[in-house]
Design a protein around this motif. Structure first.
Motif, short mmCIF file in Angstrom:
data_model
loop_
_atom_site.label_atom_id
_atom_site.label_comp_id
_atom_site.label_asym_id
_atom_site.label_seq_id
_atom_site.Cartn_x
_atom_site.Cartn_y
_atom_site.Cartn_z
N CYS A 432 0.81 -1.22 0.00
CA CYS A 432 0.00 0.00 0.00
C CYS A 432 0.85 1.28 0.00
CB CYS A 432 -0.97 0.00 1.18
SG CYS A 432 -0.23 -0.18 2.80
N GLU A 433 2.16 1.16 0.31
CA GLU A 433 2.99 2.36 0.26
C GLU A 433 4.46 1.95 0.29
OE1 GLU A 433 3.66 6.58 2.71
OE2 GLU A 433 2.07 5.20 3.29
N VAL A 434 5.30 2.75 -0.39
CA VAL A 434 6.75 2.57 -0.32
C VAL A 434 7.37 3.92 0.01
CG1 VAL A 434 6.67 0.71 -2.03
CG2 VAL A 434 7.19 3.03 -2.78
N ASP A 435 8.52 3.90 0.69
CA ASP A 435 9.16 5.18 0.98
C ASP A 435 10.66 5.00 1.17
OD1 ASP A 435 9.92 5.19 4.03
OD2 ASP A 435 7.90 4.35 3.96
N GLY A 436 11.34 6.11 1.21
CA GLY A 436 12.78 6.17 1.37
C GLY A 436 13.22 7.60 1.15
N ILE A 437 14.53 7.80 1.16
CA ILE A 437 15.06 9.16 0.92
C ILE A 437 15.56 9.25 -0.52
CG2 ILE A 437 16.73 10.90 1.66
CD1 ILE A 437 16.63 9.63 4.45
N GLU A 438 16.70 8.64 -0.82
CA GLU A 438 17.20 8.67 -2.19
C GLU A 438 16.90 7.37 -2.93
OE1 GLU A 438 21.31 9.61 -2.05
OE2 GLU A 438 20.98 11.70 -1.48
N CYS A 439 16.56 6.32 -2.18
CA CYS A 439 16.23 5.04 -2.78
C CYS A 439 15.20 4.34 -1.88
CB CYS A 439 17.47 4.17 -2.94
SG CYS A 439 18.29 3.77 -1.38
N LEU A 440 14.69 3.23 -2.34
CA LEU A 440 13.72 2.48 -1.54
C LEU A 440 14.35 2.03 -0.23
CD1 LEU A 440 10.97 0.95 -1.30
CD2 LEU A 440 12.15 -1.01 -2.31
N GLU A 441 13.64 2.27 0.87
CA GLU A 441 14.11 1.83 2.19
C GLU A 441 13.06 1.03 2.95
OE1 GLU A 441 15.37 5.33 4.24
OE2 GLU A 441 17.01 5.76 2.85
N HIS A 442 11.79 1.37 2.77
CA HIS A 442 10.72 0.68 3.49
C HIS A 442 9.51 0.49 2.57
CE1 HIS A 442 12.86 3.36 6.41
NE2 HIS A 442 13.00 2.20 7.05
N LEU A 443 8.73 -0.52 2.89
CA LEU A 443 7.43 -0.65 2.24
C LEU A 443 6.41 -1.12 3.26
CD1 LEU A 443 7.01 -3.93 1.66
CD2 LEU A 443 8.48 -3.43 -0.28
N THR A 444 5.18 -0.71 3.05
CA THR A 444 4.10 -1.05 3.96
C THR A 444 3.15 -2.02 3.26
OG1 THR A 444 4.23 1.11 5.04
CG2 THR A 444 2.21 -0.16 5.37
N LEU A 445 2.90 -3.15 3.91
CA LEU A 445 2.00 -4.17 3.38
C LEU A 445 0.71 -4.17 4.18
CD1 LEU A 445 4.48 -7.18 2.93
CD2 LEU A 445 4.01 -5.29 1.37
N ILE A 446 -0.37 -4.57 3.52
CA ILE A 446 -1.66 -4.70 4.19
C ILE A 446 -2.24 -6.07 3.90
CG2 ILE A 446 -2.88 -3.62 2.24
CD1 ILE A 446 -4.88 -2.51 4.33
N ASN A 447 -2.69 -6.74 4.94
CA ASN A 447 -3.38 -8.01 4.78
C ASN A 447 -4.82 -7.71 4.36
OD1 ASN A 447 -5.15 -10.35 5.64
ND2 ASN A 447 -3.14 -11.20 6.12
N ILE A 448 -5.23 -8.17 3.18
CA ILE A 448 -6.53 -7.78 2.62
C ILE A 448 -7.70 -8.44 3.35
CG2 ILE A 448 -5.62 -7.19 0.36
CD1 ILE A 448 -6.41 -9.90 -0.66
N LYS A 449 -7.41 -9.43 4.19
CA LYS A 449 -8.49 -10.06 4.97
C LYS A 449 -8.65 -9.38 6.34
CE LYS A 449 -8.55 -14.65 2.86
NZ LYS A 449 -8.46 -16.13 3.10
N THR A 450 -7.53 -9.10 6.99
CA THR A 450 -7.60 -8.53 8.34
C THR A 450 -7.45 -7.01 8.35
OG1 THR A 450 -5.21 -8.71 8.71
CG2 THR A 450 -6.56 -10.65 9.23
N GLN A 451 -6.97 -6.44 7.20
CA GLN A 451 -6.70 -5.01 7.07
C GLN A 451 -5.56 -4.53 7.97
OE1 GLN A 451 -8.26 -2.94 4.66
NE2 GLN A 451 -8.75 -5.04 4.04
N GLN A 452 -4.79 -5.48 8.50
CA GLN A 452 -3.64 -5.12 9.33
C GLN A 452 -2.48 -4.67 8.45
OE1 GLN A 452 -2.31 -8.17 12.03
NE2 GLN A 452 -0.45 -7.09 12.58
N LYS A 453 -1.85 -3.54 8.81
CA LYS A 453 -0.72 -3.01 8.06
C LYS A 453 0.59 -3.30 8.80
CE LYS A 453 -3.14 0.79 5.74
NZ LYS A 453 -3.16 2.26 5.48
N THR A 454 1.63 -3.61 8.04
CA THR A 454 2.95 -3.88 8.60
C THR A 454 3.99 -3.20 7.73
OG1 THR A 454 2.16 -6.06 9.32
CG2 THR A 454 4.54 -5.66 9.42
#
Length: 553
Positions: A432-454
């Motif tokens: 559902c989202e990716v972020d970083g400063i000059e390059c990819l550093e983190h991404l956020t995943l969501i479980n489509i059944k529980t809607q929990q984000k990690t």
């Protein structure tokens, strides 16, 4: 420089003498042949070779030896020389051992004894394997040097082009490789000139375009024919097969590719279900063989050039390039294949080429050593990429929306993934989202059944989320389905507009589009099987219909 070595090991003196004799007869001028009856002596010799800087090109090992079995020897030997080709000498009763060796040591070939006559049963096999080995062997590198920032989209574009066109190059990361700065200083250049290419002749090009690289590398030949019998647009498996069959059957054949030959299959680290290759082969190997075969048979190859239109007049087809001369042909085969769909997620566009890649697992794999990477997609391409990346990354995570991989991936790949400790499948999950400063550093995943984000740390994200046909350049009255794939053959009659554009008394041939003499094959065609073998089959079949069409005009 010392010759590369071919090792032959067999405890049977008579067999060893025979294999040594045949190897020396054929390969003594280019390779050093070392033979021994002792597997342990061979292992000691390998260590000595490593210490003296010698290179081993191939092992030919008997399976049944008293000191250790051939498979066990190869397991130890490839730790010392992992790039050497592996051939097992077997009796007819040892087929099970040979199959085991394919899985355990990635055996390249098993050769049953006896192999007489060697001209038919030995040399063609060894020649093919040594050609493969030589294509990857770079003893003293004298080719292209590429200097740049690891997370530069422009650097990635150049790496992807060079790798896709099978041009040997060496990558120098300006931030981690001290030699990169030395090369800059030696050429009186600075980081403002990056990415920088140093060609084999010593000339340099800062921030080069792909066209400049192609011209310097000799990949932009001049058009030699005023009128071609067939022009093939797209050099994936279908296009390559069409080029081979067209040129072999006497047609004046031109193959045009906008990026690099091989298509999506060309970027595959290993294709294991292609007929005739029990140990599998990489997409690059398949592409190299096909390009060599087509050009040897007389086909011309034009790359990188994009086609922006096809015009028809008096039965002739004029191919309009984005930058270059117009090309006239009597028939056209469209094999432009598909592109990976874009991932519409916040941050993806910003970091594409800087940690986020569409395909390209082989190009950027070395930068993932010891890091956590993610793959989104559950098809075979994603599975092959995961297996390849698992050799480099600390952990590979496969993100899929489904409950598991069974509906989208071949069973052999699922089994391999299950048995690989550092690969984890994350089902029912989306990014559902990716972020970083000059390059990819983190991404956020969501479980489509529980809607929990990690949120996870991520060094790279490789995207394999389905495909869309590359057909938006087509302006002719070529009928496409609702997903923009090209319709062909009998399926065209279901469209009301067909009768308005088709003026011939006969029905379209099986792979013919709604424009007579223009054919479509491979993944770009509606209803295609999306397999390398079927694309190759359609490409060759298209040429048979080209012959039928040319016979009536």
């Amino acid at each position: 420089m010392n010759k590369p070595i071919i090792f032959s090991i067999d405890d049977d003196q008579q067999v060893l003498r025979a294999i040594s004799r045949d190897l020396k007869t054929q390969y003594n001028s280019d390779y050093k042949i070392i033979s021994t009856t002792s597997a342990n002596e061979a292992l000691e010799a390998l260590t000595d070779c490593k210490n003296t800087g010698d290179t081993v090109a191939m092992f030919l090992v008997d399976q049944r030896m008293p000191e250790m079995e051939g498979v066990d020897f190869l397991q130890k030997a490839i730790k010392i020389y992992p790039d050497a080709k592996r051939v097992l000498l077997t009796a007819y009763s040892d087929t099970e051992a040979a199959i085991k060796a394919i899985n355990v040591v990635q055996l390249d070939y098993y050769l049953t004894k006896p192999w007489n006559p060697p001209e038919e049963k030995l040399y063609p096999v060894i020649n093919d394997l040594l050609d493969d080995w030589q294509s990857d062997y770079t003893p003293d590198f004298k080719g292209i040097k590429l200097i740049g920032y690891q997370f530069s989209p422009k650097s990635h574009e150049i790496k992807d082009y060079l790798a896709g066109n099978l041009i040997p190059y060496r990558w120098y990361d300006i931030e981690s490789n001290p030699e990169a700065k030395t090369l800059l200083e030696a050429n009186n250049l600075s980081t403002n000139d990056l990415p920088l290419i140093i060609f084999e002749d010593g000339s340099c090009a800062g921030k080069p375009t792909i066209r400049q690289i192609a011209e310097k590398a000799g990949l932009s030949p001049q058009i030699t024919n005023e009128i071609y019998d067939v022009v093939i647009i797209g050099a994936g498996p279908a296009g390559l097969a069409a080029a081979v069959y067209g040129s072999s059957e006497g047609l004046k054949t031109l193959l045009i590719e906008r990026r690099a030959p091989g298509g999506q299959a060309g970027t595959s680290s290993r294709i294991e279900n292609y007929l005739g290759f029990p140990a599998g082969l990489s997409g690059a190997d398949l592409t190299r063989r096909a390009i060599s075969q087509a050009t040897r048979l007389g086909a011309e190859f034009l790359s990188p050039h994009s086609v922006k239109d096809i015009r028809q007049k008096d039965g002739y087809k004029t191919i309009i390039l984005d930058d270059g001369p117009e090309i006239v042909s009597r028939a056209v085969v469209i094999t432009t294949g598909v592109d990976y769909r874009k991932l519409e997620v916040k941050g993806v566009e910003k970091f594409t080429g800087a940690g986020i890649y569409y395909g390209a697992a082989m190009t950027e794999a070395a930068a993932c050593k010891g890091k956590d990477v993610f793959i989104i997609g559950g098809g075979n391409s994603a599975g092959q990429a995961a297996m390849y990346l698992s050799k480099f990354a600390r952990k590979v995570n496969i993100v899929i929306r489904r409950d598991d991989l069974t509906a989208t991936m071949s069973a052999y790949l699922i089994n391999q993934i299950t048995q690989t400790a550092n690969i984890e499948v994350l089902p029912n999950t989306e990014i559902c989202e990716v972020d970083g400063i000059e390059c990819l550093e983190h991404l956020t995943l969501i479980n489509i059944k529980t809607q929990q984000k990690t949120t996870y740390d991520a060094s790279a994200l490789y995207i394999f989320i389905g495909a869309k046909p590359y057909t938006d350049w087509i302006k002719l009255d070529i009928i496409k389905d609702v997903k923009e794939f090209i319709e062909t053959g009998r399926d065209l009659t279901a469209y009301d507009v067909f009768k308005k554009v088709w003026k011939l008394k006969r029905d379209p041939f099986l792979l013919e589009t709604s424009c007579p003499g223009i054919f479509a094959a491979g993944d770009v065609r509606s209803g295609a099987m999306n397999r390398v073998a079927s694309a190759v089959g359609e490409g060759s079949m298209a040429i048979s219909f080209v012959h039928k069409y040319l016979a009536e005009v």
